[in-house]
Design a protein around this motif. Structure first.
Motif, PDB file in Angstrom:
ATOM      1  N   UNK A  90      -5.342  -8.601   5.672  1.00  0.00           N
ATOM      2  CA  UNK A  90      -5.273  -7.425   6.540  1.00  0.00           C
ATOM      3  C   UNK A  90      -6.422  -7.506   7.532  1.00  0.00           C
ATOM      4  N   UNK A  91      -6.086  -7.575   8.795  1.00  0.00           N
ATOM      5  CA  UNK A  91      -7.086  -7.707   9.860  1.00  0.00           C
ATOM      6  C   UNK A  91      -7.008  -6.461  10.748  1.00  0.00           C
ATOM      7  N   UNK A  92      -8.081  -5.664  10.724  1.00  0.00           N
ATOM      8  CA  UNK A  92      -8.139  -4.447  11.539  1.00  0.00           C
ATOM      9  C   UNK A  92      -8.674  -4.842  12.913  1.00  0.00           C
ATOM     10  N   UNK A 147       8.124  -8.859   5.530  1.00  0.00           N
ATOM     11  CA  UNK A 147       7.597  -9.590   6.677  1.00  0.00           C
ATOM     12  C   UNK A 147       6.200  -9.103   7.016  1.00  0.00           C
ATOM     13  N   UNK A 148       5.506  -9.866   7.831  1.00  0.00           N
ATOM     14  CA  UNK A 148       4.165  -9.469   8.257  1.00  0.00           C
ATOM     15  C   UNK A 148       4.195  -8.169   9.063  1.00  0.00           C
ATOM     16  N   UNK A 203       3.113  -2.341   9.680  1.00  0.00           N
ATOM     17  CA  UNK A 203       3.566  -0.966   9.928  1.00  0.00           C
ATOM     18  C   UNK A 203       3.240  -0.054   8.761  1.00  0.00           C
ATOM     19  N   UNK A 204       3.377  -0.573   7.546  1.00  0.00           N
ATOM     20  CA  UNK A 204       3.054   0.237   6.366  1.00  0.00           C
ATOM     21  C   UNK A 204       1.567   0.566   6.316  1.00  0.00           C
ATOM     22  N   UNK A 205       0.717  -0.394   6.683  1.00  0.00           N
ATOM     23  CA  UNK A 205      -0.732  -0.149   6.674  1.00  0.00           C
ATOM     24  C   UNK A 205      -1.090   0.921   7.688  1.00  0.00           C
ATOM     25  N   UNK A 206      -0.552   0.822   8.908  1.00  0.00           N
ATOM     26  CA  UNK A 206      -0.885   1.803   9.945  1.00  0.00           C
ATOM     27  C   UNK A 206      -0.336   3.184   9.616  1.00  0.00           C
ATOM     28  N   UNK A 207       0.742   3.235   8.880  1.00  0.00           N
ATOM     29  CA  UNK A 207       1.354   4.534   8.589  1.00  0.00           C
ATOM     30  C   UNK A 207       0.613   5.289   7.485  1.00  0.00           C
ATOM     31  N   UNK A 218      -2.430   3.960   5.755  1.00  0.00           N
ATOM     32  CA  UNK A 218      -3.852   3.619   5.665  1.00  0.00           C
ATOM     33  C   UNK A 218      -4.321   3.599   4.209  1.00  0.00           C
ATOM     34  N   UNK A 219      -3.510   3.021   3.344  1.00  0.00           N
ATOM     35  CA  UNK A 219      -3.825   2.946   1.926  1.00  0.00           C
ATOM     36  C   UNK A 219      -3.351   1.607   1.386  1.00  0.00           C
ATOM     37  N   UNK A 220      -4.266   0.832   0.831  1.00  0.00           N
ATOM     38  CA  UNK A 220      -3.899  -0.463   0.254  1.00  0.00           C
ATOM     39  C   UNK A 220      -3.009  -0.299  -0.976  1.00  0.00           C
ATOM     40  N   UNK A 221      -3.301   0.614  -1.919  1.00  0.00           N
ATOM     41  CA  UNK A 221      -2.398   0.757  -3.071  1.00  0.00           C
ATOM     42  C   UNK A 221      -0.965   1.117  -2.691  1.00  0.00           C
ATOM     43  N   UNK A 222      -0.775   1.972  -1.710  1.00  0.00           N
ATOM     44  CA  UNK A 222       0.586   2.344  -1.297  1.00  0.00           C
ATOM     45  C   UNK A 222       1.311   1.138  -0.706  1.00  0.00           C
ATOM     46  N   UNK A 223       0.595   0.330   0.075  1.00  0.00           N
ATOM     47  CA  UNK A 223       1.208  -0.863   0.664  1.00  0.00           C
ATOM     48  C   UNK A 223       1.588  -1.861  -0.426  1.00  0.00           C
ATOM     49  N   UNK A 224       0.711  -2.057  -1.409  1.00  0.00           N
ATOM     50  CA  UNK A 224       1.023  -2.999  -2.487  1.00  0.00           C
ATOM     51  C   UNK A 224       2.198  -2.496  -3.326  1.00  0.00           C
ATOM     52  N   UNK A 225       2.310  -1.198  -3.500  1.00  0.00           N
ATOM     53  CA  UNK A 225       3.475  -0.670  -4.218  1.00  0.00           C
ATOM     54  C   UNK A 225       4.760  -0.988  -3.464  1.00  0.00           C
ATOM     55  N   UNK A 226       4.751  -0.870  -2.138  1.00  0.00           N
ATOM     56  CA  UNK A 226       5.933  -1.196  -1.347  1.00  0.00           C
ATOM     57  C   UNK A 226       6.293  -2.673  -1.476  1.00  0.00           C
ATOM     58  N   UNK A 227       5.279  -3.541  -1.490  1.00  0.00           N
ATOM     59  CA  UNK A 227       5.538  -4.980  -1.629  1.00  0.00           C
ATOM     60  C   UNK A 227       6.196  -5.283  -2.969  1.00  0.00           C
ATOM     61  N   UNK A 228       5.675  -4.702  -4.042  1.00  0.00           N
ATOM     62  CA  UNK A 228       6.234  -4.968  -5.368  1.00  0.00           C
ATOM     63  C   UNK A 228       7.632  -4.369  -5.511  1.00  0.00           C
ATOM     64  N   UNK A 229       7.893  -3.240  -4.879  1.00  0.00           N
ATOM     65  CA  UNK A 229       9.227  -2.667  -4.940  1.00  0.00           C
ATOM     66  C   UNK A 229      10.246  -3.559  -4.249  1.00  0.00           C
ATOM     67  N   UNK A 230       9.900  -4.090  -3.072  1.00  0.00           N
ATOM     68  CA  UNK A 230      10.816  -4.983  -2.372  1.00  0.00           C
ATOM     69  C   UNK A 230      11.064  -6.251  -3.164  1.00  0.00           C
ATOM     70  N   UNK A 231      10.008  -6.775  -3.794  1.00  0.00           N
ATOM     71  CA  UNK A 231      10.173  -7.974  -4.611  1.00  0.00           C
ATOM     72  C   UNK A 231      11.067  -7.697  -5.822  1.00  0.00           C
ATOM     73  N   UNK A 232      10.933  -6.513  -6.413  1.00  0.00           N
ATOM     74  CA  UNK A 232      11.774  -6.158  -7.558  1.00  0.00           C
ATOM     75  C   UNK A 232      13.246  -6.042  -7.150  1.00  0.00           C
TER      76      UNK A 232
END
Length: 526
Positions: free
Chosen positions: A386-388, A410-411, A416-420, A422-436
């Motif tokens: 993540x590059x701010x 995708x990147x 978009x999830x990070x900007x919306x 601004x929480x790393x745990x919420x973004x990681x939850x979205x990644x794991x949900x898509x992978x599941x």
């Protein structure tokens, strides 16, 4: 560009006096003390006793507090004043008098007893009270100006928020703590008003505004500097501090360098009011709905010079044209701090045995960092960088082992999830949900393929190796034939299973199939 509300503008030259005092208190029972007071003042009216108590409270403030023998008594009386809810005009007036003297200001009560005047050499404040103790009006007048009604102060006093009211009195006093006589101090206040007006005009514009050149007719030298002051110190990287100093041309004094991530964690814990939690903790547990609990390890130990930082409480400047650039740097730094702070919680011990997802946050370079985690499907590590770039632009990149399946993220989706949120745990939850979801869809497709495969009667035998190579379903047919015959040995079953896997590969060579085909034939003959 608008000015963030967390910033306050005050002259930079402010006096700070720190004093400490120690008093000796003789232990005495409450009953014995009350008995002595009753015997001493039983012949005097209660109003005279109150007047004597307040006189004793005010008297020690006229000399240095460090030499006041009654400082424990003053401390107790202040706690009583803060605890009691003032409901009468008399009690409210006493609270204002005590608070004003604590801030080093003069206080006077009108002959009617309904107005309280808090004064200094440069301003005065008038509070008008009703007979029931309700605050009717509060007016503030600076040196040489007409008084103005302050609705904010009225609300604070009506809510009995004397701490916030005292902080405003302190800020008003510090605003005039610059060298010079009353005229010079008044010009400092006028300069502050002009700055606020310029900043408001700048907030209504879009490109950077143009300013007139500083001349003797337009400006004058004052023994003070303007500052952007924060309610709470902001952790800033050394590179951001250098950019601000280069922009303003003024050095920020009193900074103590430390690892930036350590400062961010300390500030996050303080903001969450976790005083009992050690700031040396690096492992935090974050709970999210509809998701296993996350465990974040923040790698704070970094010896890189660009990852060092300091706590900044105020930024000095001399011209309003510096403010937009300073605010942009501050917003960039705060956006970065917010993402790191989202991984910090007041829980550093796992209180249950629920499933955990482990993550490690590692600084990368400048205002970018990496989040390492175990691949949701495989057992290899994956990484999200993540590059701010700015406060409004974030770039993200996923790095996986080439042999691992994609995460269906995708990147651009992660950015978009990070900007919306601004929480790393919420973004990681979205990644794991898509992978599941990808894993579940893949398993569903495999089940559909197995159910749609045609099955031949078990009596049919296949002895041609060429037909085995051309039809992937042949191995499955032999599986059915073999399982119906209990005389097959374990070694033969292993060969059959191997033959089934081999036939699914279109690139398999014919020579490699021949031995296994012969084994199948011998098994059928037996």
């Amino acid at each position: 560009m608008s000015v963030p509300p967390a910033c306050q503008l005050i002259p930079a030259l402010e006096s700070r006096r720190g004093v400490s005092c120690r008093g000796v208190v003789t232990a005495i029972s409450t009953n014995a003390l009350m008995e002595q007071l009753c015997l001493k003042y039983q012949q005097r009216p209660w109003t005279e006793t109150l007047r004597l108590v307040y006189f004793c409270m005010d008297n020690p403030l006229r000399r240095p507090v460090s030499h006041a023998p009654d400082s424990p008594l003053l401390s107790c009386m202040e706690k009583i004043e803060r605890t009691l809810h003032a409901k009468s005009m008399f009690s409210v007036m006493n609270a204002l008098e005590s608070l004003s003297r604590q801030k080093g200001l003069n206080v006077h009560v009108s002959p009617s007893g309904t107005s309280c005047y808090i004064t200094s050499t440069m301003f005065y404040l008038e509070a008008q009270l009703g007979k029931d103790g309700n605050v009717m009006d509060v007016k503030l007048a600076h040196f040489g100006e007409a008084p103005m009604v302050c609705d904010d102060l009225v609300q604070l006093l009506r809510m009995k928020n004397y701490d916030a009211f005292g902080k405003i009195l302190e800020d008003l006093s510090n605003m005039y703590q610059i060298p010079g006589n009353s005229e010079i101090k008044a010009k400092g206040y006028l300069a502050l008003k002009a700055l606020e007006k310029d900043l408001y005009s700048m907030s209504l514009l879009d490109s950077n505004p143009a300013f007139l050149q500083l001349t003797d007719e337009l400006t004058m030298d004052l023994p003070a500097l303007f500052v952007l002051k924060f309610h709470q110190p902001v952790p800033m990287s050394s590179s951001s501090i250098e950019d601000i100093q280069r922009l303003t041309g003024i050095q920020i004094s009193g900074l103590k360098l430390a690892p930036l991530y350590e400062l961010i964690v300390q500030s996050a814990l303080k903001e969450k009011r976790s005083e009992g939690l050690s700031t040396n903790e690096s492992c935090f547990f974050v709970s999210l709905p509809d998701c296993p609990k996350h465990c974040y390890f923040i790698n704070k130990d970094s010896e890189k010079s660009d990852l060092a930082g300091a706590l900044v409480s105020k930024i000095p400047f001399s011209h309003p044209k510096c403010v937009p650039g300073v605010i942009e740097i501050l917003r960039h730094q705060v956006a970065y701090n917010t993402l790191i702070s989202s991984c910090v919680s007041d829980k550093h011990i796992n209180e249950d045995d629920s499933e955990l997802l482990y993550f490690e946050v590692v600084p990368h370079r400048n205002t970018s960092f990496c989040v390492f985690f175990l691949h949701p499907v495989e057992e290899n590590l994956a990484c999200v960088i993540i590059d701010v770039i700015t406060s409004r632009e974030v770039h993200c990149h996923v790095q996986l082992n080439p042999q691992d399946p994609a995460l269906n993220c995708s990147d651009d989706f992660i950015a978009r999830a990070v900007k919306r949120c601004m929480s790393v745990p919420v973004v990681m939850r979205a990644i794991f949900r898509n992978a599941a979801k990808v894993k579940a869809d893949s398993e569903t497709q495999d089940m559909d393929v197995d159910t749609k495969q045609p099955h031949e009667p078990p009596s049919e035998q296949i002895t041609d190796s060429n037909s085995l190579k051309e039809s992937p379903s042949v191995a499955g047919q032999h599986d059915l034939v073999v399982t119906d015959k209990p005389s097959i040995t374990e070694s033969t079953e292993e060969n059959l299973s191997t033959a089934k896997l081999e036939t699914l590969d279109d690139s398999m060579e014919k020579s490699n199939l021949s031995p296994r085909t012969e084994t199948l034939c011998r098994a059928e003959e037996n």
